[in-house]
Design a protein around this motif. Structure first.
Motif, short mmCIF file in Angstrom:
data_model
loop_
_atom_site.label_atom_id
_atom_site.label_comp_id
_atom_site.label_asym_id
_atom_site.label_seq_id
_atom_site.Cartn_x
_atom_site.Cartn_y
_atom_site.Cartn_z
N ASN A 51 -53.50 -28.75 -2.87
CA ASN A 51 -54.41 -27.76 -2.29
C ASN A 51 -55.37 -27.27 -3.36
O ASN A 51 -54.96 -26.69 -4.38
CB ASN A 51 -53.59 -26.60 -1.71
CG ASN A 51 -54.44 -25.64 -0.91
OD1 ASN A 51 -55.65 -25.54 -1.10
ND2 ASN A 51 -53.79 -24.94 0.00
N GLN A 107 -48.42 -29.66 -1.38
CA GLN A 107 -48.86 -28.28 -1.59
C GLN A 107 -49.68 -28.15 -2.87
O GLN A 107 -50.67 -27.41 -2.92
CB GLN A 107 -47.63 -27.37 -1.66
CG GLN A 107 -47.95 -25.88 -1.77
CD GLN A 107 -46.69 -25.03 -1.81
OE1 GLN A 107 -45.60 -25.50 -1.50
NE2 GLN A 107 -46.84 -23.77 -2.21
N LEU A 154 -55.36 -23.53 -4.99
CA LEU A 154 -54.27 -22.97 -5.80
C LEU A 154 -54.76 -22.58 -7.18
O LEU A 154 -55.58 -23.28 -7.80
CB LEU A 154 -53.13 -23.99 -5.94
CG LEU A 154 -52.37 -24.38 -4.67
CD1 LEU A 154 -51.30 -25.40 -5.00
CD2 LEU A 154 -51.76 -23.16 -4.00
N GLU A 209 -43.12 -32.53 -0.40
CA GLU A 209 -43.77 -31.36 0.21
C GLU A 209 -44.45 -30.49 -0.84
O GLU A 209 -45.57 -30.00 -0.64
CB GLU A 209 -42.73 -30.55 0.99
CG GLU A 209 -42.18 -31.27 2.22
CD GLU A 209 -41.02 -30.53 2.86
OE1 GLU A 209 -40.65 -29.45 2.31
OE2 GLU A 209 -40.47 -31.01 3.86
N LEU A 210 -43.77 -30.31 -1.97
CA LEU A 210 -44.35 -29.53 -3.06
C LEU A 210 -45.58 -30.23 -3.64
O LEU A 210 -46.55 -29.57 -4.03
CB LEU A 210 -43.31 -29.30 -4.16
CG LEU A 210 -42.13 -28.39 -3.78
CD1 LEU A 210 -41.07 -28.42 -4.89
CD2 LEU A 210 -42.61 -26.96 -3.54
N THR A 211 -45.55 -31.57 -3.68
CA THR A 211 -46.69 -32.32 -4.19
C THR A 211 -47.90 -32.16 -3.29
O THR A 211 -49.04 -31.99 -3.76
CB THR A 211 -46.32 -33.81 -4.33
OG1 THR A 211 -45.15 -33.94 -5.14
CG2 THR A 211 -47.45 -34.59 -4.98
N ILE A 266 -45.10 -24.00 -8.65
CA ILE A 266 -44.65 -25.26 -8.06
C ILE A 266 -43.95 -26.12 -9.09
O ILE A 266 -42.92 -26.75 -8.82
CB ILE A 266 -45.85 -26.00 -7.43
CG1 ILE A 266 -46.41 -25.22 -6.25
CG2 ILE A 266 -45.44 -27.41 -7.00
CD1 ILE A 266 -47.67 -25.82 -5.67
N ASP A 296 -50.17 -20.58 -9.49
CA ASP A 296 -49.55 -21.22 -8.33
C ASP A 296 -49.01 -22.60 -8.70
O ASP A 296 -47.90 -22.97 -8.30
CB ASP A 296 -50.57 -21.36 -7.20
CG ASP A 296 -50.98 -20.02 -6.62
OD1 ASP A 296 -50.17 -19.07 -6.70
OD2 ASP A 296 -52.13 -19.90 -6.13
N ARG A 297 -49.79 -23.33 -9.48
CA ARG A 297 -49.34 -24.67 -9.88
C ARG A 297 -48.13 -24.59 -10.80
O ARG A 297 -47.22 -25.42 -10.71
CB ARG A 297 -50.50 -25.42 -10.58
CG ARG A 297 -51.65 -25.76 -9.64
CD ARG A 297 -52.57 -26.82 -10.23
NE ARG A 297 -53.19 -26.35 -11.47
CZ ARG A 297 -54.32 -25.66 -11.54
NH1 ARG A 297 -54.95 -25.31 -10.41
NH2 ARG A 297 -54.84 -25.30 -12.70
#
Length: 407
Positions: free
Chosen positions: A100, A97, A103, A93-95, A111, A107-108
């Protein structure tokens, strides 16, 4: 006429009293112990059968302990695998995200920080211990931690490739462990491309992905090749060769910079390659990659890839795409192992039921042979007590008789 001496009378009477007393004592012992057969002489045939039944019950008890051990180990492994799937799903899920495009770098990095936490969580699961303190994914080396970080910070498997088995019935064995290498390390990796022979530094390979698995399987029905090399000859034609030296069909066969082409179901894009310059691009088809390595590469890419340039953006997109494929492959690998565990647990459960039935049956037969019938035993005891009392009184009267009384 038979003459009976006083000594004979006394000896016979005493012997009879001793026999009656022995029988009475035996009956009393049966009632106090609840067992009809307390020594082989009580019933030699029954004693022999009871001995065999005791041996059978001892065998069953040993296997029942093994069954309980196998059941506990398999359940613990199944729980660990379920937890690891949950962690990998969150990482996936994080991958998604991270893919996107809106970002920011911060943001990266955010994550990436959570990915590092999830990576440590997955390592803890892979280093699960059983009740005796042994690592369940270390193969035969239960005292060795399954995964350790090397000096570079990468998680590396430390155990062996052994698989422990346990006998749960005569001739019936079940594996009770799986090594972490097969589960977490030997995971099929996404097809990737690299610029293996560089003659034109600006040339690059990107967009490598499997678009038609059926074509790849048709080209290699037995096993996938290790590598496929791609070159652009002086005439501008794309030449693809597998590791066996066979030339593969390319569609379209004419090279155009930045335009994708397909070879054996794999889509590839070459950019700025100079025809005839000697650049060689390699497609890694049959690679394996640790799930830890996938996550580590993802974390490194999130922190270090500069998306401001077209090459950086392409590299980042490939990282996200390949990471998703690798994570899916890791989940599939674990799910397959869970399916295998389910089969083992079913075998253990059926064997457990069989052993329980066998134990009940053997105990019933043993009880019929061994246990005393209290009603019968108490009745016999009363009768023997009466007979003994009568014999004692009779002997007392007879022992008083003497010829001297008649003189």
């Amino acid at each position: 006429m038979i003459r009976i001496s006083s000594q004979q009378i006394f000896s016979g009477g005493i012997n009879r009293l001793q026999e009656l007393n022995t029988s009475l004592n035996n009956t009393q012992q049966q009632i106090s112990t609840g067992q009809r057969v307390n020594k082989p002489s009580d019933d030699p045939v029954a004693a022999a059968r009871i001995l065999k039944l005791d041996q059978e019950l001892s065998r069953v008890e040993t296997y029942q302990r093994n069954v309980d051990l196998a059941d506990n180990r398999l359940k613990q492994e199944e729980n660990a695998l379920s937890s690891s799937i949950d962690v990998i799903q969150r990482i996936r899920e994080l991958t998604v995200q991270a893919g996107n495009g809106s970002l920011s770098a911060n943001d990266r990095r955010s994550i990436s920080s959570e990915l590092e936490e999830r990576l440590g969580q997955l390592a803890n699961i892979a280093n699960t211990r059983d009740a005796s303190g042994e690592y369940i994914f270390s193969g035969f080396q239960g005292s060795v931690k399954a995964f350790e970080q090397d000096p570079s910070g990468s998680w590396v498997y430390q155990g062996d490739e052994g698989q422990r088995v346990l006998e749960i019935d005569d001739g019936v064995t079940v594996p009770i462990s799986d090594n972490g290498k097969d589960i977490f390390v030997r995971v099929p990796a996404a097809i990737t491309g690299e610029h293996s022979t560089v003659s034109t530094p600006g040339a690059s390979i990107s967009g490598v992905k499997l678009v038609n698995e059926a074509d790849l399987a048709a080209a290699y029905p037995n096993s996938f090749p290790d590598d496929i090399t791609v070159e652009v000859d002086a005439g501008g034609n794309i030449i693809a060769t597998d590791s066996q030296g066979d030339v593969l069909t390319v569609d379209p066969a004419t090279y155009q910079s930045g335009e994708p082409f397909e070879v054996a179901g794999v889509e590839v894009t070459l950019t700025d390659a100079v025809p005839g310059a000697g650049d060689v691009f390699t497609l890694k088809i049959n690679e394996k990659q640790s799930v830890f390595g996938t996550i580590e590469n993802l974390i490194s890419g999130l922190n270090n890839i500069d998306k401001s340039s077209p090459d950086g953006q392409s590299q980042y997109d490939d990282l996200i795409a390949n990471s998703l494929i690798n994570l899916d492959n890791a989940q599939e690998s674990i799910i397959l192992k869970q399916t295998e565990l389910g089969g083992r647990m079913n075998a253990v459960e059926s064997t457990k039921s069989f052993l329980e039935d066998s134990s009940v049956y053997s105990n019933e037969i043993r009880s019929q042979l061994q246990d005393v019938d209290y009603a019968e035993a108490i009745s016999t005891l009363s009768f023997q007590s009466f007979v003994l009392q009568a014999a004692q009184q009779s002997f007392a009267q007879v022992s008083q008789l003497s010829l001297f009384d008649r003189l």
